[in-house]
Scaffold this active site. Sequence first.
Site, PDB file in Angstrom:
ATOM      1  N   SER A  20      11.253 -43.427 -19.315  1.00 12.89           N
ATOM      2  CA  SER A  20      10.147 -42.564 -18.897  1.00 12.89           C
ATOM      3  C   SER A  20      10.050 -42.674 -17.377  1.00 12.89           C
ATOM      4  CB  SER A  20       8.845 -43.017 -19.552  1.00 12.89           C
ATOM      5  OG  SER A  20       7.789 -42.202 -19.086  1.00 12.89           O
ATOM      6  N   ARG A  46      -2.997   3.002   8.719  1.00 13.49           N
ATOM      7  CA  ARG A  46      -3.289   1.691   8.105  1.00 13.49           C
ATOM      8  C   ARG A  46      -2.066   0.793   8.126  1.00 13.49           C
ATOM      9  NH1 ARG A  46      -7.907   2.740   4.284  1.00 13.49           N
ATOM     10  NH2 ARG A  46      -8.172   4.974   4.370  1.00 13.49           N
ATOM     11  N   MET A 100      -4.615  -6.147  11.324  1.00 14.72           N
ATOM     12  CA  MET A 100      -5.416  -4.971  11.618  1.00 14.72           C
ATOM     13  C   MET A 100      -5.601  -4.156  10.358  1.00 14.72           C
ATOM     14  SD  MET A 100      -4.342  -1.516  13.381  1.00 14.72           S
ATOM     15  CE  MET A 100      -4.491  -0.609  11.869  1.00 14.72           C
ATOM     16  N   ARG A 104      -3.537  -1.365  -6.574  1.00 14.37           N
ATOM     17  CA  ARG A 104      -2.729  -2.589  -6.516  1.00 14.37           C
ATOM     18  C   ARG A 104      -3.091  -3.472  -7.706  1.00 14.37           C
ATOM     19  NH1 ARG A 104      -5.753  -5.272  -1.291  1.00 14.37           N
ATOM     20  NH2 ARG A 104      -7.824  -4.963  -2.106  1.00 14.37           N
ATOM     21  N   HIS A 132      -5.827 -44.779  -6.408  1.00 13.60           N
ATOM     22  CA  HIS A 132      -6.568 -45.268  -7.577  1.00 13.60           C
ATOM     23  C   HIS A 132      -7.610 -44.244  -8.017  1.00 13.60           C
ATOM     24  CE1 HIS A 132      -9.823 -47.619  -9.528  1.00 13.60           C
ATOM     25  NE2 HIS A 132      -8.793 -48.190 -10.136  1.00 13.60           N
ATOM     26  N   CYS A 150       6.232 -39.649 -16.911  1.00 15.67           N
ATOM     27  CA  CYS A 150       4.799 -39.904 -17.062  1.00 15.67           C
ATOM     28  C   CYS A 150       4.096 -40.052 -15.718  1.00 15.67           C
ATOM     29  CB  CYS A 150       4.559 -41.131 -17.938  1.00 15.67           C
ATOM     30  SG  CYS A 150       5.214 -42.645 -17.223  1.00 15.67           S
ATOM     31  N   TYR A 199      10.343 -34.699 -22.888  1.00 20.75           N
ATOM     32  CA  TYR A 199       8.903 -34.425 -22.789  1.00 20.75           C
ATOM     33  C   TYR A 199       8.378 -34.701 -21.390  1.00 20.75           C
ATOM     34  CZ  TYR A 199       8.132 -39.487 -23.037  1.00 20.75           C
ATOM     35  OH  TYR A 199       8.140 -40.827 -22.777  1.00 20.75           O
ATOM     36  N   GLY A 247      -5.353 -10.972   7.325  1.00 20.65           N
ATOM     37  CA  GLY A 247      -5.397 -11.384   8.732  1.00 20.65           C
ATOM     38  C   GLY A 247      -4.974 -10.283   9.704  1.00 20.65           C
ATOM     39  N   LYS A 271       0.832  -1.203   0.000  1.00 20.11           N
ATOM     40  CA  LYS A 271       0.000   0.000   0.000  1.00 20.11           C
ATOM     41  C   LYS A 271       0.868   1.255   0.000  1.00 20.11           C
ATOM     42  CE  LYS A 271      -3.620  -0.719   2.442  1.00 20.11           C
ATOM     43  NZ  LYS A 271      -4.095  -1.090   3.781  1.00 20.11           N
TER      44      LYS A 271
HETATM   45  C1  PEP Z   1       4.305 -44.035 -12.028  1.00 19.87           C
HETATM   46  O1  PEP Z   1       4.573 -44.907 -11.216  1.00 19.87           O
HETATM   47  O2  PEP Z   1       4.707 -42.865 -11.941  1.00 19.87           O
HETATM   48  C2  PEP Z   1       3.440 -44.353 -13.176  1.00 19.87           C
HETATM   49  C3  PEP Z   1       3.235 -43.462 -14.124  1.00 19.87           C
HETATM   50  O3  PEP Z   1       2.814 -45.527 -13.177  1.00 19.87           O
HETATM   51  P1  PEP Z   1       1.554 -45.913 -12.269  1.00 19.87           P
HETATM   52  O4  PEP Z   1       1.040 -44.660 -11.676  1.00 19.87           O
HETATM   53  O5  PEP Z   1       0.596 -46.555 -13.205  1.00 19.87           O
HETATM   54  O6  PEP Z   1       2.149 -46.845 -11.303  1.00 19.87           O
END
Ligand code: PEP
Length: 877
Positions: A768, A94, A105, A343, A460, A835, A855, A103, A25
């Site tokens: 991967s 202020r 005053m 701001r 899962h 992945c 990637y 949070g 401010k």
């Molecule tokens: C992992 O273990 O990161 C993976 C991509 O395989 P899953 O989650 O199927 O075990």
Amino acid sequence: MKNVFFFGNGKADGDAGMAELLGGKGANLAEMTNLGVRVPPGFTISAKLCTKYIESGKIADEVRREVEAAMEKLEIAAGRGFGNPADPLLVSVRSGSEVSMPGMMDTILDLGLNDSTVQGLAAQSCNDWFAWDSYRRFLQMYAEVVFGIGDSSAEVNPFEAALDCLKRERGTESDADLKAGDLKGLVEEFQAIVERETGAPFPEDPWLQLWGAIEAVFGSWNTRRAIDYRQLNRIPEDLGTAVSVVSMVYGNMGNDSGTGVVFTRHPSTGENELFGEFLMNAQGEDVVAGIRNPEPIARMADLLPETYRELQRTRELLEQHYRDMQDIEFTVERGTLYLLQTRTAKRSAAAAIRVAVEMVETEGLIDRQTALARIAPAQLDQLLHPTIDPTANAVVLTTGLPASPGAAVGQVVFDATLAAEMAKAGEDVVLVRRETSPDDFHGMVAAKAILTSRGGMTSHAAVVARGMGKCCVAGARELNVDEQGRCFSVNGTTIREGEWISVDGSTGRVLAGRVPLVQPESSPEFEKLMSWADDARLLRVRANADTPADAERARAFGAEGIGLCRTEHMFFQDGRISVMREMILATGLDGRKAALGKLLPMQRQDFVGIFRAMDGLPVTIRLLDPPLHEFLPRETAELEEIAAQLGVPLSTIENRVDVLTETNPMLGHRGCRLGITYPEITEMQSRAIFEAACEASASGVEVHPEVMVPLVAHREELRLQSDLVRQTAEQVFSETKCRVDYLVGTMIELPRAALTADEIAEVSDFFSFGTNDLTQTTCGVSRDDSGRFLSKYLELGILDDDPFQTMDERGVGKLVQIAVELGKGKKPGLKIGICGEHGGDPRSVAFCHRLGLNYVSCSPFRVPIARLAAAQAAQAS
Ligand code: PEP
Ligand code: MG
């Protein structure tokens, strides 16, 4: 070192770059002053003094002298005297830290009023009523903030009680009906309350008032709610708050006065027009307290046209200067506009994108790089899924993990089959389970949302829901799910099957009843921004997709291939699970082969669809991974059904299930261990992949299959599996008279694989990183059970982040780094991706960029997030 920073008469000691000292401010008040915007003069006391004050409990003499000198300058700038009964200078006090902190005053107004200066105020304003009204408000505000009398912790606020009592006596509900004499009486009553509560009269001396206020602002840094807020938002403790002392201006001096809060553009849509509210003849506090309802800002154009034009000019000036959308507070005193605050404005994702793109393309205020850096990747979620209507009045039942974003509304159902039936009949359902298993898949597909009381971010339920782009809240620990009793209870509320709830997978909130949703919309600005991101990034972005439909969706979101197709997910669909069970439960090779023969065409058909959807792009297909027992029937009825299907006694099935049940399945008979003990599974899957590739290729599709072996720890495991895949490929090629290029590689998801990545690289075309399992095995934390204790770990600060959400760079990340170095050391051109779920987490994406991965792969709905995060990572390096 300077402690007090003056601003006024078009010149300030500080500027916007000094937020660390002046707070957001104070820094912007200084900046606006230098810019020539009309700001009431004042001074800001450095936040650095806050921590010193908290340590020592006093304000040092040299600081006092600096404040006194600044007050002298302020008196000259304002042309009034602090404490001068004839023409008093009144100030607001202020708080303001570098990071905005609700949070703390907030504000004391009209400081400097006492029994004599109130007369001066009456003379200045030619309004007795106004002077006494200001005085009684000041007394109350000061007493609440500085003495804690009647603050939010008190049961009754004695000031409010006295005011109510007076209004009753006068037979009115409105303050405006009270007379100046009434207010004067109220002032005396308020003074008496303070004396009674504190044992001393209210300080008449304005300097005593000021020091009290400054100390209260500094002290407010350490109130419980401020500390909690900092912890929650990871704001450093030693930041401290600055104190701004600003000469008062009045929005309540009649019908040529008023106050307002505006955004320079629309905060929800980003439309380039002034948006906000205005209240005639009022102070900002009236608006905050909801005493009167403000009007849309456009009304000001009719009521105060000249001032409105000046506000528009100021808006333009500020946007040109800050090169960003602003959120402004202003007051009009007798036709003169004063800015009290500016701001950077908070905005929705849609607005953020529109503003950024238009500022590049239409106004030329910023460049593309700045535009890209301004959008928080995680915000994009808002644009891809329905969200809870922010204006809805919703009751939060509990909050779990925000496992898969989006929001949904439905009737609570406790079993998958009923969920599927009801959905078929056109009902919206929310599947509520303690945790889900592959058995629940049909119900998960059918449900609008999934809610579990157990499990973490890679449980899962979380993984499957994210893959489908379905809203999911997992690990809502407060939920007591009674699947038999068909109800759940949470914090004293019981919800029975068939009742409605709303689930917000973006925040983890579970809400009572049917809360209205806002549907997502794509926009040309979004497409434009994403194309800029694609130009900027080096990382490729693939998707984790298991079905042709998911693959198509992923491509529409900009995926450049599939980084993980979990083949086991294909078996969860209707009709297939029983064949899968037949395969698992078969006791000999022949039985297994017969079942595999039935699965082959099903898999092949799915692969053809996936190759088609990904025409011209790589598709990584992983061989069967999960422990077989995940597919096993559990309920007696299911066991009986399988026994009948296979023509064997129930006891045979029961025994087989018993044999297959593992104590620790995550570390058991899964991953490549399945293919090594049952090579016929790998053979069948490879055959399905290559037959599909040849079929698709024959119909003109460009295919790039990449076969991936899971859970490898030893080079020999991969070599054996790879040989089998290659042999099968050759067989298929010679049978079909067709040949396609392909790769065989592995997941790196066990510490041993990372540490021996050089050996593994010898027999692998690509790596991967499966960082879900790598996190689980490196940290020794079960993916499915982490929900029970991780939140406590985060609360205590043992961990900064959930390692299943954001990669633990120092631990798991180190293994990833070692594996990259070892792998590339052996094979410089080795293709490497990730992945695990981290592939869609912006901070983890940045880490992957720094490691030079090729990637990242993530669930389809997170592809745009990863594209933007990858662009930001490239820009930052
Ligand atoms: C992992 O273990 O990161 C993976 C991509 O395989 P899953 O989650 O199927 O075990
Ligand atoms: Mg894994």
